[in-house]
Motif scaffolding. Structure first.
Motif, PDB file in Angstrom:
ATOM      1  N   GLY A 271       7.946   4.261  -5.164  1.00 57.32           N
ATOM      2  CA  GLY A 271       7.413   3.910  -3.857  1.00 57.32           C
ATOM      3  C   GLY A 271       7.053   2.449  -3.754  1.00 57.32           C
ATOM      4  N   ASN A 272       6.380   1.921  -4.765  1.00 57.71           N
ATOM      5  CA  ASN A 272       6.034   0.503  -4.757  1.00 57.71           C
ATOM      6  C   ASN A 272       7.273  -0.376  -4.869  1.00 57.71           C
ATOM      7  OD1 ASN A 272       3.023  -0.047  -4.678  1.00 57.71           O
ATOM      8  ND2 ASN A 272       3.080   1.519  -6.266  1.00 57.71           N
TER       9      ASN A 272
ATOM     10  N   ASP B 269       5.184   4.912   3.122  1.00 57.14           N
ATOM     11  CA  ASP B 269       4.852   6.335   3.119  1.00 57.14           C
ATOM     12  C   ASP B 269       5.862   7.041   2.233  1.00 57.14           C
ATOM     13  OD1 ASP B 269       3.413   8.738   4.124  1.00 57.14           O
ATOM     14  OD2 ASP B 269       5.442   9.219   4.793  1.00 57.14           O
ATOM     15  N   ASN B 270       5.348   7.685   1.181  1.00 64.82           N
ATOM     16  CA  ASN B 270       6.211   8.271   0.155  1.00 64.82           C
ATOM     17  C   ASN B 270       6.655   9.681   0.533  1.00 64.82           C
ATOM     18  OD1 ASN B 270       7.487   7.470  -2.152  1.00 64.82           O
ATOM     19  ND2 ASN B 270       5.768   7.801  -3.537  1.00 64.82           N
TER      20      ASN B 270
ATOM     21  N   SER C 252      -4.048   3.510  -1.729  1.00 66.09           N
ATOM     22  CA  SER C 252      -4.530   3.902  -0.401  1.00 66.09           C
ATOM     23  C   SER C 252      -6.004   4.297  -0.433  1.00 66.09           C
ATOM     24  CB  SER C 252      -3.697   5.067   0.138  1.00 66.09           C
ATOM     25  OG  SER C 252      -3.811   6.200  -0.704  1.00 66.09           O
ATOM     26  N   ASP C 253      -6.505   4.704  -1.602  1.00 62.49           N
ATOM     27  CA  ASP C 253      -7.916   5.119  -1.701  1.00 62.49           C
ATOM     28  C   ASP C 253      -8.816   3.956  -2.128  1.00 62.49           C
ATOM     29  OD1 ASP C 253      -6.938   4.947  -4.272  1.00 62.49           O
ATOM     30  OD2 ASP C 253      -7.800   6.835  -4.966  1.00 62.49           O
ATOM     31  N   THR C 254      -8.552   2.780  -1.559  1.00 64.87           N
ATOM     32  CA  THR C 254      -9.387   1.602  -1.815  1.00 64.87           C
ATOM     33  C   THR C 254      -9.890   1.040  -0.492  1.00 64.87           C
ATOM     34  OG1 THR C 254      -7.438   0.153  -1.819  1.00 64.87           O
ATOM     35  CG2 THR C 254      -8.206   0.961  -3.967  1.00 64.87           C
ATOM     36  N   LEU C 255     -10.932   0.227  -0.584  1.00 62.92           N
ATOM     37  CA  LEU C 255     -11.481  -0.486   0.568  1.00 62.92           C
ATOM     38  C   LEU C 255     -11.825  -1.896   0.141  1.00 62.92           C
ATOM     39  CD1 LEU C 255     -13.978   2.217   1.928  1.00 62.92           C
ATOM     40  CD2 LEU C 255     -11.805   1.556   2.990  1.00 62.92           C
ATOM     41  N   VAL C 256     -11.629  -2.829   1.047  1.00 59.13           N
ATOM     42  CA  VAL C 256     -11.955  -4.222   0.771  1.00 59.13           C
ATOM     43  C   VAL C 256     -13.178  -4.593   1.595  1.00 59.13           C
ATOM     44  CG1 VAL C 256     -11.144  -6.594   0.887  1.00 59.13           C
ATOM     45  CG2 VAL C 256      -9.548  -4.761   0.287  1.00 59.13           C
ATOM     46  N   GLU C 257     -14.247  -5.012   0.932  1.00 59.51           N
ATOM     47  CA  GLU C 257     -15.495  -5.323   1.632  1.00 59.51           C
ATOM     48  C   GLU C 257     -15.778  -6.816   1.705  1.00 59.51           C
ATOM     49  OE1 GLU C 257     -18.497  -3.020  -0.313  1.00 59.51           O
ATOM     50  OE2 GLU C 257     -17.908  -1.167   0.726  1.00 59.51           O
ATOM     51  N   ALA C 258     -14.900  -7.611   1.162  1.00 51.97           N
ATOM     52  CA  ALA C 258     -14.999  -9.076   1.199  1.00 51.97           C
ATOM     53  C   ALA C 258     -13.587  -9.609   0.988  1.00 51.97           C
ATOM     54  CB  ALA C 258     -15.947  -9.573   0.107  1.00 51.97           C
TER      55      ALA C 258
ATOM     56  N   VAL D 209       0.859  -1.184   0.000  1.00 50.04           N
ATOM     57  CA  VAL D 209       0.000   0.000   0.000  1.00 50.04           C
ATOM     58  C   VAL D 209       0.895   1.233   0.000  1.00 50.04           C
ATOM     59  CG1 VAL D 209      -1.782   1.299   1.214  1.00 50.04           C
ATOM     60  CG2 VAL D 209      -1.791  -1.217   1.287  1.00 50.04           C
ATOM     61  N   LEU D 210       0.712   2.101  -0.981  1.00 45.18           N
ATOM     62  CA  LEU D 210       1.507   3.316  -1.082  1.00 45.18           C
ATOM     63  C   LEU D 210       0.702   4.499  -0.557  1.00 45.18           C
ATOM     64  CD1 LEU D 210       4.209   4.499  -2.126  1.00 45.18           C
ATOM     65  CD2 LEU D 210       3.049   4.927  -4.301  1.00 45.18           C
TER      66      LEU D 210
END
Length: 329
Positions: free
Chosen positions: A86-87, A48-49, A104-110, A17-18
């Motif tokens: 960064g990655n 953290d970049n 970083s602007d993602t979410l995991v719902e499953a 995660v960047l």
């Protein structure tokens, strides 16, 4: 959930995660991973970049207070080298069979990430896998594409239905399922907002090209992978929420037709020069001018609003003479 201590060098699945100036989003993402993923399957590295705000400390505090340190660790870059650099900082520290790059602007719902890893095990003929990206309300996002080629610039700049239909192979968006998403397919390239990469690809073609500060690095990596004989596969039954706009204003500036940052055009120039030569970059720019002329004629007739971003006619030429050196020219 019971968690098991995993090391980034031995976990079967590593998630990178960047973060840049978006610690709130990153912490929300880590919380979603803790709630929905089998964390004993994997390790997570947050890079953290070199954020100018307090991102590093805020994320470090959240990891400690939530006891996520069993599966998550934080690396601080000494400079903001961009998305690829960064990655890469995390990629060189992992040896897991599968690596997932996650914005970083993602979410995991499953448990989609571990499911994506299982599918990669079941389908060894492909080496890069992408999930369905969607908005928080479940609406699908376009995340599968064809490669940019010089003629693409004519199609994009003209913004004309007849021109687009005349050159379908130069049209970047992949066919959708009718609802903005995609059926299972093998596109030319996929969004790196969330992507699984098999370790063997990195070992064969190398890391991401960190001379792309931001944008076009995912196209470049996928093109190199395809040139090496690897397949890219989209898996729509695995889903990740993509909020967009966590660390870059490019898409919002494009929507408002405002001037995009120089690093966008530097990346564009590098991509075309790297894969089509300088003459290919020259053709791309000339095709853009031709398309812009078509669009301008329609705008002058009052039939459509301005189609190009501010100063785009000038920005596409800024890196023409040295497209493979420097990233912010």
């Amino acid at each position: 959930m019971t968690t098991t201590k995993t090391s980034p060098s031995t976990a079967s699945l590593s998630v990178v995660v960047l973060n840049y100036n978006s610690f709130e989003l990153t912490i929300d993402l880590l919380r979603s991973l803790a709630e929905h993923e089998l964390v004993d399957w994997m390790s997570v590295i947050v890079v953290d970049n070199n954020s100018p705000n307090d991102s590093y400390q805020e994320i470090k505090n959240a990891v400690a207070s939530n006891r996520w340190d069993a599966w998550c660790r934080i690396v601080k870059s000494e400079q903001n080298g961009g998305f690829s650099a960064g990655n890469n900082l995390a990629l060189v520290e992992t040896t897991s069979t599968h690596v997932i790059l996650l914005n970083s602007d993602t979410l995991v719902e499953a448990p989609s990430l571990t499911r994506l890893s299982q599918i990669a095990d079941e389908q060894p003929d492909a080496a890069i896998f992408s999930p369905r990206l969607q908005w928080a309300d479940g609406t699908a996002q376009n995340s599968c594409f064809r490669f940019f080629r010089p003629l693409t610039e004519l199609v994009n700049a003209a913004g004309s239905g007849p021109i687009t239909r005349l050159f379908p192979a130069a049209t970047v968006p992949w066919e959708t399922d009718g609802q903005g998403g995609h059926l299972a397919c093998e596109p030319d390239w996929v969004s790196f907002a969330c992507v699984l990469i098999r370790r063997e690809v990195i070992e064969q073609i190398g890391l991401m090209d960190d001379d792309f500060f931001m944008y076009y690095e995912d196209i470049d990596f996928c093109r190199r992978a395809r040139n090496a004989g690897y397949l890219i596969r989209h898996v729509p039954d695995t889903k990740v929420v993509h909020l967009r706009g966590g660390s870059s204003p490019v898409k919002s500036l494009q929507t408002q037709r405002k001037r995009r940052p120089r690093y966008y055009y530097a990346a564009r120039a590098r991509y075309y020069a790297k894969h089509f030569g300088r003459f290919g970059l020259f053709r791309a720019n000339c095709f853009w001018l031709l398309g812009r002329g078509i669009a301008f004629c329609r705008e002058a007739g009052g039939r459509r609003p301005p189609h190009a971003c501010e100063a785009e006619w000038k920005d596409i030429w800024i890196n023409f003479w040295n497209p493979l050196t420097g990233r912010h020219r």
